[in-house]
Design an enzyme around this catalytic site. Structure first.
Site, PDB file in Angstrom:
ATOM      1  N   PHE A   1      -8.501   7.504 -12.391  1.00 46.10           N
ATOM      2  CA  PHE A   1      -9.585   6.763 -11.742  1.00 46.10           C
ATOM      3  C   PHE A   1      -9.549   5.271 -12.059  1.00 46.10           C
ATOM      4  O   PHE A   1     -10.520   4.566 -11.828  1.00 46.10           O
ATOM      5  CB  PHE A   1     -10.940   7.347 -12.160  1.00 46.10           C
ATOM      6  CG  PHE A   1     -11.060   8.816 -11.884  1.00 46.10           C
ATOM      7  CD1 PHE A   1     -11.322   9.267 -10.598  1.00 46.10           C
ATOM      8  CD2 PHE A   1     -10.887   9.758 -12.889  1.00 46.10           C
ATOM      9  CE1 PHE A   1     -11.412  10.629 -10.318  1.00 46.10           C
ATOM     10  CE2 PHE A   1     -10.975  11.121 -12.628  1.00 46.10           C
ATOM     11  CZ  PHE A   1     -11.241  11.562 -11.342  1.00 46.10           C
TER      12      PHE A   1
ATOM     13  N   GLU B   1      -7.567  -1.286 -10.469  1.00 45.30           N
ATOM     14  CA  GLU B   1      -6.671  -2.420 -10.713  1.00 45.30           C
ATOM     15  C   GLU B   1      -7.535  -3.611 -11.093  1.00 45.30           C
ATOM     16  O   GLU B   1      -8.641  -3.795 -10.595  1.00 45.30           O
ATOM     17  CB  GLU B   1      -5.844  -2.715  -9.456  1.00 45.30           C
ATOM     18  CG  GLU B   1      -4.719  -1.709  -9.305  1.00 45.30           C
ATOM     19  CD  GLU B   1      -3.901  -1.870  -8.027  1.00 45.30           C
ATOM     20  OE1 GLU B   1      -3.811  -2.985  -7.500  1.00 45.30           O
ATOM     21  OE2 GLU B   1      -3.353  -0.855  -7.564  1.00 45.30           O
TER      22      GLU B   1
ATOM     23  N   ASN C   1     -12.967   8.769  -4.047  1.00 43.88           N
ATOM     24  CA  ASN C   1     -12.553   7.626  -3.226  1.00 43.88           C
ATOM     25  C   ASN C   1     -13.251   7.627  -1.868  1.00 43.88           C
ATOM     26  O   ASN C   1     -13.590   6.569  -1.348  1.00 43.88           O
ATOM     27  CB  ASN C   1     -11.028   7.611  -3.053  1.00 43.88           C
ATOM     28  CG  ASN C   1     -10.358   6.927  -4.239  1.00 43.88           C
ATOM     29  OD1 ASN C   1     -11.041   6.459  -5.157  1.00 43.88           O
ATOM     30  ND2 ASN C   1      -9.042   6.862  -4.239  1.00 43.88           N
TER      31      ASN C   1
ATOM     32  N   GLY D   1     -18.920  -7.331   3.257  1.00 44.49           N
ATOM     33  CA  GLY D   1     -17.858  -8.337   3.336  1.00 44.49           C
ATOM     34  C   GLY D   1     -16.788  -7.909   4.309  1.00 44.49           C
ATOM     35  O   GLY D   1     -17.079  -7.229   5.304  1.00 44.49           O
TER      36      GLY D   1
ATOM     37  N   CYS E   1      -5.030   2.351  -2.353  1.00 43.91           N
ATOM     38  CA  CYS E   1      -5.682   3.654  -2.555  1.00 43.91           C
ATOM     39  C   CYS E   1      -6.668   4.035  -1.459  1.00 43.91           C
ATOM     40  O   CYS E   1      -6.395   4.942  -0.682  1.00 43.91           O
ATOM     41  CB  CYS E   1      -6.365   3.685  -3.919  1.00 43.91           C
ATOM     42  SG  CYS E   1      -5.173   3.704  -5.270  1.00 43.91           S
TER      43      CYS E   1
ATOM     44  N   ARG F   1      -1.201  -4.507  -0.962  1.00 43.04           N
ATOM     45  CA  ARG F   1      -1.082  -3.355  -0.065  1.00 43.04           C
ATOM     46  C   ARG F   1      -2.357  -3.250   0.784  1.00 43.04           C
ATOM     47  O   ARG F   1      -3.458  -3.257   0.252  1.00 43.04           O
ATOM     48  CB  ARG F   1      -0.867  -2.064  -0.876  1.00 43.04           C
ATOM     49  CG  ARG F   1       0.521  -2.006  -1.495  1.00 43.04           C
ATOM     50  CD  ARG F   1       0.707  -0.769  -2.341  1.00 43.04           C
ATOM     51  NE  ARG F   1      -0.024  -0.822  -3.586  1.00 43.04           N
ATOM     52  CZ  ARG F   1       0.039   0.111  -4.547  1.00 43.04           C
ATOM     53  NH1 ARG F   1       0.791   1.180  -4.371  1.00 43.04           N
ATOM     54  NH2 ARG F   1      -0.643  -0.011  -5.664  1.00 43.04           N
TER      55      ARG F   1
HETATM   56  P1  NAD Z   1       3.335   2.141  -7.161  1.00 45.07           P
HETATM   57  O1  NAD Z   1       4.033   2.103  -5.856  1.00 45.07           O
HETATM   58  O2  NAD Z   1       2.915   0.856  -7.807  1.00 45.07           O
HETATM   59  O3  NAD Z   1       4.236   2.925  -8.225  1.00 45.07           O
HETATM   60  C1  NAD Z   1       4.974   4.076  -7.954  1.00 45.07           C
HETATM   61  C2  NAD Z   1       6.262   3.995  -8.775  1.00 45.07           C
HETATM   62  O4  NAD Z   1       6.939   5.241  -8.702  1.00 45.07           O
HETATM   63  C3  NAD Z   1       7.244   2.940  -8.278  1.00 45.07           C
HETATM   64  O5  NAD Z   1       7.574   2.075  -9.343  1.00 45.07           O
HETATM   65  C4  NAD Z   1       8.450   3.741  -7.802  1.00 45.07           C
HETATM   66  O6  NAD Z   1       9.674   3.071  -7.987  1.00 45.07           O
HETATM   67  C5  NAD Z   1       8.345   4.969  -8.691  1.00 45.07           C
HETATM   68  N1  NAD Z   1       9.073   6.142  -8.202  1.00 45.07           N
HETATM   69  C6  NAD Z   1       9.156   6.629  -6.947  1.00 45.07           C
HETATM   70  N2  NAD Z   1       9.905   7.749  -6.925  1.00 45.07           N
HETATM   71  C7  NAD Z   1      10.282   7.991  -8.194  1.00 45.07           C
HETATM   72  C8  NAD Z   1      11.054   9.011  -8.817  1.00 45.07           C
HETATM   73  N3  NAD Z   1      11.553  10.023  -8.121  1.00 45.07           N
HETATM   74  N4  NAD Z   1      11.261   8.950 -10.155  1.00 45.07           N
HETATM   75  C9  NAD Z   1      10.747   7.931 -10.880  1.00 45.07           C
HETATM   76  N5  NAD Z   1      10.004   6.947 -10.349  1.00 45.07           N
HETATM   77  C10 NAD Z   1       9.776   6.965  -9.020  1.00 45.07           C
HETATM   78  O7  NAD Z   1       2.075   3.080  -6.949  1.00 45.07           O
HETATM   79  P2  NAD Z   1       0.747   3.163  -7.858  1.00 45.07           P
HETATM   80  O8  NAD Z   1      -0.269   2.210  -7.355  1.00 45.07           O
HETATM   81  O9  NAD Z   1       1.134   3.115  -9.285  1.00 45.07           O
HETATM   82  O10 NAD Z   1       0.219   4.604  -7.488  1.00 45.07           O
HETATM   83  C11 NAD Z   1       0.829   5.775  -7.990  1.00 45.07           C
HETATM   84  C12 NAD Z   1      -0.084   6.954  -7.709  1.00 45.07           C
HETATM   85  O11 NAD Z   1      -1.287   6.799  -8.436  1.00 45.07           O
HETATM   86  C13 NAD Z   1      -0.510   7.093  -6.247  1.00 45.07           C
HETATM   87  O12 NAD Z   1      -0.645   8.444  -5.942  1.00 45.07           O
HETATM   88  C14 NAD Z   1      -1.871   6.422  -6.235  1.00 45.07           C
HETATM   89  O13 NAD Z   1      -2.674   6.891  -5.173  1.00 45.07           O
HETATM   90  C15 NAD Z   1      -2.403   6.859  -7.587  1.00 45.07           C
HETATM   91  N6  NAD Z   1      -3.426   5.968  -8.139  1.00 45.07           N
HETATM   92  C16 NAD Z   1      -3.229   4.617  -8.131  1.00 45.07           C
HETATM   93  C17 NAD Z   1      -4.206   3.805  -8.665  1.00 45.07           C
HETATM   94  C18 NAD Z   1      -4.067   2.301  -8.597  1.00 45.07           C
HETATM   95  O14 NAD Z   1      -5.062   1.617  -8.833  1.00 45.07           O
HETATM   96  N7  NAD Z   1      -2.897   1.749  -8.302  1.00 45.07           N
HETATM   97  C19 NAD Z   1      -5.367   4.346  -9.229  1.00 45.07           C
HETATM   98  C20 NAD Z   1      -5.498   5.721  -9.261  1.00 45.07           C
HETATM   99  C21 NAD Z   1      -4.527   6.528  -8.705  1.00 45.07           C
END
Ligand code: NAD
Length: 437
Positions: free
Chosen positions: A149, A152, A212, A257, A264, A334
């Site tokens: 949860f 960023e 979400n 806004g 996400c 994004r």
């Molecule tokens: P991101 O794109 O920043 O990171 C994903 C990473 O996974 C990348 O660095 C990519 O190179 C790597 N990757 C892809 N395939 C791979 C593999 N087979 N082996 C190893 N590494 C691999 O995405 P994110 O924002 O970190 O989100 C990741 C997940 O977390 C998503 O499901 C997102 O919905 C969830 N999430 C994100 C947030 C957020 O604030 N960013 C918060 C909660 C949940």
């Protein structure tokens, strides 16, 4: 404990560093060589407050390593899956290619008794499918779904001290062996009071998408109210203050806004609708279609308001967009509403300059056709209109008197309703907010 983290993006890199901070021995794995090289040098591959300091801090202890070689996970007792689940191209559903690939490369290294912990946001039913894959390869390992949860911009604090943990285990019982193991991983935050809920796989998956969806709905609700306020000559910020005083409603996430964006909320509500359809429950989520539509309408609305602000035509107008990231304190662009608005304005003939304290490199990768200027003063020089689209404190704190001397024309559209209209108007500006008279 020995821990591996598969996928070192916004979620995984922070998770790996924080797990090392909690005292664990962590290896982070990613397929992206550039990311791994930077993380290995204790450099954050993206902007997240406090992350680089944390990386330096924990790497000195020798408890945090990064590699592209997945075999390095062997020997870890707990493996966190943190790879991306983006929207499928041309469809609403989530693209699970990365989760499946991560699982495929991980399972040969999983030993009896290991725990595989999914943290990525996935459609309900994914955990059951992955648990079957794991069982086939390593019958005495366990799969837990432990949604994340973090926000960023606050990711480090949110990971070290989250407001709750959700563990989804097979059967949903507190007595499941994986519960004890995860309790050990999270011992520090648990002992300082973080709540935890143990449930089954589908409930844990749904907790994340439901949360979400609720947040997205709250934002679109207040933005719908902003549309009404505009039509009726009312003030949505006062309306939000007043309804937010009811603690059943609450004031948070009621800032009207330009709407939500990022990696996400938009893709998660769409994937949720798609999954509901597959389950034959699409009617339950038709309201999310409206939530999405209200949100996207904000972007067109801002383009129209900017045209008005510029006297009816955008052709040749010099417009400076303050902010490219989808939110402040992040370089994540994004589905950034700010950039999407900037691109639409440019398409309609405006000459757009975008500035942002952290997100310009990412922005230029996504929208190379826009003009970028890192220095805020140079960006606003001779502008016909300013658009505040990401509420970085640098922009909230701008002095309207000073800025008036730099621009060609003192007109501002406050896309986040964070400026004091009276102050800007007193300094000679034409001020427009959203849902404010
Ligand atoms: P991101 O794109 O920043 O990171 C994903 C990473 O996974 C990348 O660095 C990519 O190179 C790597 N990757 C892809 N395939 C791979 C593999 N087979 N082996 C190893 N590494 C691999 O995405 P994110 O924002 O970190 O989100 C990741 C997940 O977390 C998503 O499901 C997102 O919905 C969830 N999430 C994100 C947030 C957020 O604030 N960013 C918060 C909660 C949940």
């Amino acid at each position: 404990m020995k821990i591996s983290v598969i996928g070192c993006g916004y979620l995984g890199a922070v998770h790996a560093a924080c797990m090392a901070k909690l005292g664990h021995d962590v290896v982070g794995v990613d397929v992206d060589e550039r990311k791994i090289a930077e993380l290995s040098a204790a450099k954050a591959p993206f902007y997240e407050p406090g992350l680089e300091e944390l990386l330096r801090d924990v790497q000195e202890t020798g408890r945090l390593k990064f590699t592209t070689d997945v075999s390095a996970v062997a020997g870890s007792a707990v493996h966190f899956i943190c790879v991306g689940t983006p929207q499928k191209i041309g469809e609403n559903g989530a693209d699970l290619t990365y989760v499946d690939a991560a699982m495929r490369t991980l399972t040969p290294h999983v030993l009896p008794g290991d725990i595989v912990v999914g943290k990525s946001t996935v459609p309900v039913g994914t955990a059951a499918r992955l648990a079957a894959v794991l069982e086939k390869n390593q019958p005495s390992a366990h799969l837990v779904w432990n949604p994340e949860f973090l926000r960023e911009g606050h990711a480090v604090a949110d990971t070290l001290q989250p407001d709750r943990f959700v563990y989804g285990v097979l059967g949903g019982s507190e007595d499941h062996i994986a519960v004890r193991v995860l309790d050990e991983v999270y011992e520090a935050p648990l002992s300082s009071g973080t709540s935890r809920i143990v449930t089954d796989h589908p409930t844990a998956e749904l907790v994340k998408t439901a949360a979400n969806s609720f947040l997205a709905t709250k934002i679109s609700f207040i933005n719908a109210m902003a549309e009404l306020c505009d039509a009726a000559g009312a003030d949505v910020t006062q309306l939000a203050d007043a309804i937010g005083m009811d603690d059943r409603i609450g004031r948070k996430f009621l800032n009207a806004g330009i709407g939500f964006g990022g990696g996400c909320l938009p893709k998660d509500i769409r994937a949720f609708m798609a999954r509901a359809g597959e389950l034959g429950a699409d009617q339950a989520l038709t309201f999310l279609r409206e939530v999405d539509a209200i949100n996207m309408r904000r972007r067109t609305r801002v383009v129209e308001l900017t045209r008005d602000l510029c006297g009816g035509s955008l052709l040749g107008k010099k417009i400076t967009v303050l902010g490219a990231a989808f939110k402040p304190e992040s370089d994540d662009v994004r589905d950034s509403p700010a950039l999407s608005i900037a691109a639409q304005l440019q398409l309609q003939g405006a000459v757009v300059t975008v500035t942002d304290p952290k997100a310009l490199t990412n922005a230029a990768r996504r929208f190379p056709e826009l003009h970028y200027e890192a220095d805020c003063n140079s960006a606003i020089k001779s502008a016909d209109a300013l658009l505040l689209l990401t509420e970085w404190h640098q922009y909230r704190d701008l002095d309207p008197y000073e800025v008036a001397g730099v621009v060609a024309s003192a007109r501002i559209l406050d896309g986040r309703n964070v400026l004091d209209p009276a102050k800007w108007r007193a300094a000679g500006w034409i001020y427009r907010g959203l849902g404010r008279p």
